[in-house]
Structure formats: structure tokens, C-alpha cells
Design an enzyme around this catalytic site. Structure first.
Site, PDB file in Angstrom:
ATOM      1  N   THR A  89       4.971  15.167  -3.609  1.00  0.00           N
ATOM      2  CA  THR A  89       5.798  16.343  -4.079  1.00  0.00           C
ATOM      3  C   THR A  89       7.527  16.767  -2.956  1.00  0.00           C
ATOM      4  O   THR A  89       8.169  16.763  -4.410  1.00  0.00           O
ATOM      5  CB  THR A  89       5.251  17.660  -3.701  1.00  0.00           C
ATOM      6  OG1 THR A  89       4.100  17.251  -5.320  1.00  0.00           O
ATOM      7  CG2 THR A  89       5.778  18.869  -4.257  1.00  0.00           C
ATOM      8  N   GLN A 130       3.163   7.151  -8.421  1.00  0.00           N
ATOM      9  CA  GLN A 130       2.472   6.208  -8.796  1.00  0.00           C
ATOM     10  C   GLN A 130       2.512   4.714  -9.482  1.00  0.00           C
ATOM     11  O   GLN A 130       1.486   4.265  -9.558  1.00  0.00           O
ATOM     12  CB  GLN A 130       2.058   6.486 -10.703  1.00  0.00           C
ATOM     13  CG  GLN A 130       1.062   8.447 -11.027  1.00  0.00           C
ATOM     14  CD  GLN A 130      -0.605   7.854 -10.168  1.00  0.00           C
ATOM     15  OE1 GLN A 130      -0.906   6.747 -10.075  1.00  0.00           O
ATOM     16  NE2 GLN A 130      -0.636   9.317 -10.199  1.00  0.00           N
ATOM     17  N   HIS A 147      -0.670   8.632  -0.496  1.00  0.00           N
ATOM     18  CA  HIS A 147      -2.363   8.930  -0.803  1.00  0.00           C
ATOM     19  C   HIS A 147      -2.287   8.107  -2.166  1.00  0.00           C
ATOM     20  O   HIS A 147      -3.204   7.962  -2.871  1.00  0.00           O
ATOM     21  CB  HIS A 147      -2.690  10.233  -1.203  1.00  0.00           C
ATOM     22  CG  HIS A 147      -1.797  11.047  -2.289  1.00  0.00           C
ATOM     23  ND1 HIS A 147      -0.618  11.438  -1.770  1.00  0.00           N
ATOM     24  CD2 HIS A 147      -1.995  11.601  -3.073  1.00  0.00           C
ATOM     25  CE1 HIS A 147      -0.200  11.552  -3.363  1.00  0.00           C
ATOM     26  NE2 HIS A 147      -1.585  12.097  -4.112  1.00  0.00           N
ATOM     27  N   THR A 185       9.687  18.310  11.945  1.00  0.00           N
ATOM     28  CA  THR A 185       8.606  17.604  12.288  1.00  0.00           C
ATOM     29  C   THR A 185       7.937  16.806  11.737  1.00  0.00           C
ATOM     30  O   THR A 185       6.828  17.685  11.370  1.00  0.00           O
ATOM     31  CB  THR A 185       7.895  18.365  13.537  1.00  0.00           C
ATOM     32  OG1 THR A 185       8.442  18.979  15.046  1.00  0.00           O
ATOM     33  CG2 THR A 185       7.037  16.844  14.799  1.00  0.00           C
ATOM     34  N   CYS A 223      -2.424  18.577  -9.972  1.00  0.00           N
ATOM     35  CA  CYS A 223      -1.903  18.954  -8.962  1.00  0.00           C
ATOM     36  C   CYS A 223      -1.614  20.015 -10.293  1.00  0.00           C
ATOM     37  O   CYS A 223      -0.991  20.914 -10.343  1.00  0.00           O
ATOM     38  CB  CYS A 223       0.200  18.435  -8.826  1.00  0.00           C
ATOM     39  SG  CYS A 223       0.024  17.512  -7.584  1.00  0.00           S
TER      40      CYS A 223
END
Length: 377
Positions: free
Chosen positions: A73, A179, A201, A237, A322
């Protein structure tokens, strides 16, 4: 329950055992700030840069052009906002079926009058012809933002051809490849885009890391301010451990690609059974990746089918994770099937990964048959 089947790999993939093993190594315990110059900081920096090199090698890019983010995202947001931050009344071309990570930033800027947006249609999953994109670029355009693989239906867009059209017109092309990575071969040079977003992920690395590849020479404005990390392109960071996992998973990407023919056969086997139960395939007009089957259940609702199947041991979704919990119909299916609004509230997505086998498909079909046999599931 003796058996469960996870068929929601487009939302998130199980963590690869080799990623877990790498993160369990003592050397992977990187808690220090990688921007620090002391020994502990240098150790973190070395791990971060090794992971960057692994990801860059997997996509055929130079290390310096990969920007770490907190996930897909943020990578998409950075690609969109970073290219439009300094523009006023800019024109943007996109599609009507983008992931919320791209669609929502564009809609927000549009509502504020910062940009004007042309959205290309994908009727029944049929990708726009390059000529349609060329026509949309007839006026001066600041950015073309396109997904490669649709998150809900698996529809593949010919982004290499679109990127070529954009190059002809001198328009920067952003590609959401979150994707696509691990499902389709990805070579930065062959793709021809100017910015490419990726997410950890989706390839067995767990959440927490994303990346934006940026072509050198682009004026990309940072989305996060407060530090000069990532060569001034993303302040803050980075999560070194998440990046390490992403790097290891990226080095294994060839194995995922080689598994696609097997997954296509499993998907087709499941889909045939679903159609025999009364389902109808969504977005049937366009090509798709091997890992996705999105089907419409006439007379039923996905918000009843999904939890019913979960109780039976089958994990699926009704669309983008989402957007889950909003109660709103799928905007992707509304756009692909505008004349059949019921589809958007009566469809389910079955998505596959390397952990799925024939016994899982047979189990899922058996449980689907049980659920749809009920009068009000």
C-alpha cells in the site's frame, strides 16, 4: 476440525519455511537502526542491503533503484503521490478496477481538484486495447497508473504494451505489480515501466515490507518526511527483519513461477466443480493468472457464503482483503459487470498458492456442495 484449506492467497501467502529459518538465524536479529554508524547499526545496514540486492536481482534491477516501504500500500501510495505532489490540475490515466492502494489516493486528489482522472473500462475482464490508452493520453498527462494483475479476478493486463505507449508519449508509467510478482515473470527491462510496486506478503515473506522500483532520473517526491533514508525518497527507519524476509522470498521466486502450471490445473479442477454447483465465472473475457477463480453465485450473498465456508474449514474471500468489512459491493465486479449489479454482492474469490494440493481442492468442493445445498447460505 480435522482439515482446513486456505484458499485466500491473493490476500496473503503463508510464510515460506525457508524465510522462517532465515529469520531464526542469530545474524538476522537486527534491532539496531541501519542509519547508525556504530557496529550494531552497520550490521543492520548490511542485512538491509543484502535483502535489497536479492530483490533487485529477482526483478533484474539495480540495487540503488529499489526503495523500501512498509508494504504494498505504501509503495503504491508513494508511486502515485510522489509523481503528482508537485503538479496542479494534472491529468492521470488509470483503470476502473485498481486496488484501493491506487484507486483511493487518486480519488482523494481528484475530489480535492488536484488532478483529473480518466478511468479505462474492463468489461467482463476484457483489457483495454493499447489504442484506447493512446486515445486517453491525447491530452498532456502526468501519470499512467495501472495494475498488472487484478487482485479480485486475476485478470492480466498487457502492461508491457501499455508502458510502450506511455514511452511514445513521454508519460511516466506506474505499475502495481503486487499481485503479479511470483505469478508472472518480472523483468524490469522487459516491463518498460517507470515505477513498479511490490509487496512481501504476496510471495511467502509475511507482511511488513514493500518496495517501489523507481527509474533513475524521475522526480519522485517523498511521501514520508523526517529523514533522509532511502536516498531521500522515503523517510523513516525501515523494518530490517521484514526486508530480510522479503529478500529471501525474492531469491526463491523462480520456484513459485515454476509451480504455476500445476496451480492452473488445480484451479480449473476446482472451478469445474463450482460451475457444476451453479456458480458462474466472473471476468471470463480476459486472460488471468493461474492462482485465481472468482465466481458468481446467483441468488446468494457472499457475506453469507464466506463465513459459512469458514465454519466448514475453507478460507476464501469475497474480494480485496483491504476492502473487507466495509459492507460495500465489490467495485471491481461493478466495473467489470456494470449491467449485473447483483454479481458484486454474490461473488467469492478462491485463490491458490504452492501449499494447495488435490486433496485440498476436493475437500473445498465437498464443503462448497454442503453450503450451497442449504436454502439460505
Amino acid at each position: 476440525m480435522s482439515h482446513r484449506v486456505y484458499l485466500d492467497h491473493h490476500a496473503a501467502t503463508p510464510i515460506d519455511p525457508r524465510v522462517r529459518a532465515a529469520l531464526a538465524e542469530p545474524d538476522a536479529l537486527a534491532w539496531a537502526n541501519p542509519s547508525s554508524v556504530h557496529a550494531e547499526g552497520r550490521k543492520s545496514r548490511a542485512l538491509l542491503e543484502r535483502a535489497r540486492a536479492q530483490l533487485a536481482q529477482a526483478i533484474g534491477a539495480a540495487d540503488a533503484d529499489v526503495v523500501w516501504t512498509s508494504g504494498g500500500t505504501e509503495a503504491c501510495n508513494l508511486g502515485v503521490h510522489g509523481m503528482l505532489a508537485a503538479r496542479e490540475r494534472a491529468h492521470v490515466v488509470t483503470t476502473a478496477v485498481e486496488h484501493p492502494a491506487v484507486a483511493e489516493p487518486l480519488r482523494s486528489l481528484e475530489q480535492r481538484g488536484v488532478i483529473r482522472v480518466t478511468r479505462l473500462a474492463l468489461p467482463e475482464g476484457r483489457a483495454p486495447e493499447p489504442d484506447a490508452l493512446l486515445e486517453a493520453l491525447s491530452e498532456p498527462t502526468a501519470l499512467c497508473a495501472l495494475q498488472w494483475v487484478n487482485h479480485e479476478t486475476g485478470t492480466i493486463l498487457p502492461v508491457e504494451r501499455y508502458a510502450a505507449v506511455c514511452r511514445e508519449r513521454g508519460v511516466p508509467c506506474f505499475v502495481d505489480a503486487t499481485q503479479a510478482f511470483g505469478k508472472l515473470p518480472l523483468s524490469i527491462e522487459a516491463l518498460g515501466a517507470d515505477l513498479v510496486a511490490l509487496a512481501s506478503h504476496k510471495i511467502g515473506a509475511g507482511a511488513g515490507a514493500g518496495a517501489l522500483w523507481v527509474r533513475r532520473g524521475l522526480d519522485l517526491q517523498p511521501l514520508s518526511h523526517g529523514g533522509s533514508q532511502e536516498r531521500g525518497r522515503r523517510g523513516g527507519t525501515p523494518d530490517v527483519r521484514a526486508a530480510v524476509g522479503f529478500g529471501v522470498a525474492s531469491s526463491l521466486i523462480g520456484e513459485r513461477l515454476s509451480d504455476m502450471p500445476r496451480l492452473a490445473r488445480l484451479r480449473d479442477r476446482l472451478e469445474l466443480g463450482l460451475l457444476q454447483l451453479g456458480a458462474v465465472r466472473n471476468a471470463a473475457a480476459g486472460p488471468r493468472v493461474a492462482t485465481c477463480s472468482n465466481v458468481y453465485w446467483p441468488g446468494r450473498r457472499s457475506d453469507a457464503l464466506v463465513p459459512a465456508l469458514d465454519l466448514e474449514g475453507v478460507a476464501i474471500s469475497a474480494g480485496s482483503a483491504c476492502s473487507s468489512g466495509t459492507g460495500e459491493p465489490s467495485p471491481v465486479l461493478l466495473a467489470m459487470h456494470p449491467e449485473e449489479s447483483e454479481r458484486a454482492q454474490a461473488s467469492t474469490r478462491f485463490s491458490f498458492g504452492r501449499e494447495v494440493g488435490e486433496i485440498d481442492v476436493d475437500f473445498a468442493l465437498d464443503r462448497c456442495a454442503r453450503v450451497v445445498a442449504r436454502p439460505h447460505a
